[in-house]
Scaffold this active site. Sequence first.
Site, PDB file in Angstrom:
ATOM      1  N   ARG A   1       0.831  -1.205   0.000  1.00  0.00           N
ATOM      2  CA  ARG A   1       0.000   0.000   0.000  1.00  0.00           C
ATOM      3  C   ARG A   1       0.864   1.252   0.000  1.00  0.00           C
ATOM      4  NH1 ARG A   1      -4.537   1.520   4.553  1.00  0.00           N
ATOM      5  NH2 ARG A   1      -2.686   1.681   5.846  1.00  0.00           N
TER       6      ARG A   1
ATOM      7  N   THR B   1      -1.251   7.587  -1.141  1.00  0.00           N
ATOM      8  CA  THR B   1      -2.553   7.406  -1.791  1.00  0.00           C
ATOM      9  C   THR B   1      -3.405   6.341  -1.118  1.00  0.00           C
ATOM     10  OG1 THR B   1      -1.756   5.695  -3.313  1.00  0.00           O
ATOM     11  CG2 THR B   1      -1.471   8.001  -3.985  1.00  0.00           C
TER      12      THR B   1
ATOM     13  N   ASP C   1      -1.361  -2.289  13.783  1.00  0.00           N
ATOM     14  CA  ASP C   1      -0.933  -2.927  12.539  1.00  0.00           C
ATOM     15  C   ASP C   1      -0.814  -4.427  12.778  1.00  0.00           C
ATOM     16  OD1 ASP C   1       1.003  -4.080  10.554  1.00  0.00           O
ATOM     17  OD2 ASP C   1       0.976  -2.025   9.801  1.00  0.00           O
TER      18      ASP C   1
ATOM     19  N   ASP D   1       2.631  -6.114  11.800  1.00  0.00           N
ATOM     20  CA  ASP D   1       3.712  -5.815  12.737  1.00  0.00           C
ATOM     21  C   ASP D   1       3.530  -6.564  14.049  1.00  0.00           C
ATOM     22  OD1 ASP D   1       5.127  -4.172  11.050  1.00  0.00           O
ATOM     23  OD2 ASP D   1       4.207  -2.323  11.777  1.00  0.00           O
TER      24      ASP D   1
END
Length: 206
Positions: A101, A105, A197, A200
């Site tokens: 990703r 954007t 996340d 992670d």
Amino acid sequence: MLKLINHPLITHKLALIRRKETGTRDFRQNLSEIAGLMAYEITRDIPLREITVETPVGSCETAELSREIILVPVLRAGLGMVDGITSMITTAKVGHIGLIRDHETLEPTEYFAKFPSDLSEAIVMILDPMLATGGSASAAIGAIRKRGAKTIRLVCIVGAPEGVARVEKEHPDVDIYLAALDSHLNEKGYIVPGLGDAGDRLFGTL
């Protein structure tokens, strides 16, 4: 189309992985177990075919799955859901798709894809713990559809309304399975309250 899976064990384990104090080992184990528990609902309507088996004491008219199940984890966080589901569906095949990703954007780009050869006749389950903006999920669905998949299910742990809305708009025939639908996305595209996340936290790369 959106199916929220509500079960006390899932709620309990989800509370554990939401906690910021939860370490890598416990996060990984509980995420996998949530996926395994979700497998019961995800597969509730999978078609069966009648078969006859021989037990130690006689013949038994019973049934078995009539369609192939293919799991496609979105790298890398989706890997954390594979073992939990394959522990329930031991015959499932596993493909992989990698999407990165853009942090500006928030749109995904495919960098890796490898799938079993029989997507068209299978029930394909895309696995990703987080359904945030919906960009990665929509891209994964599109990539798998281009390769011949006809029956696709999106399986996530936590989702945001924005991500659900995008997938529903771009792929209205795809069922979405969530353990929790959270409030919203923050300015960085993270689910609130979410669980951080997932990649992670799964792999200890905080």
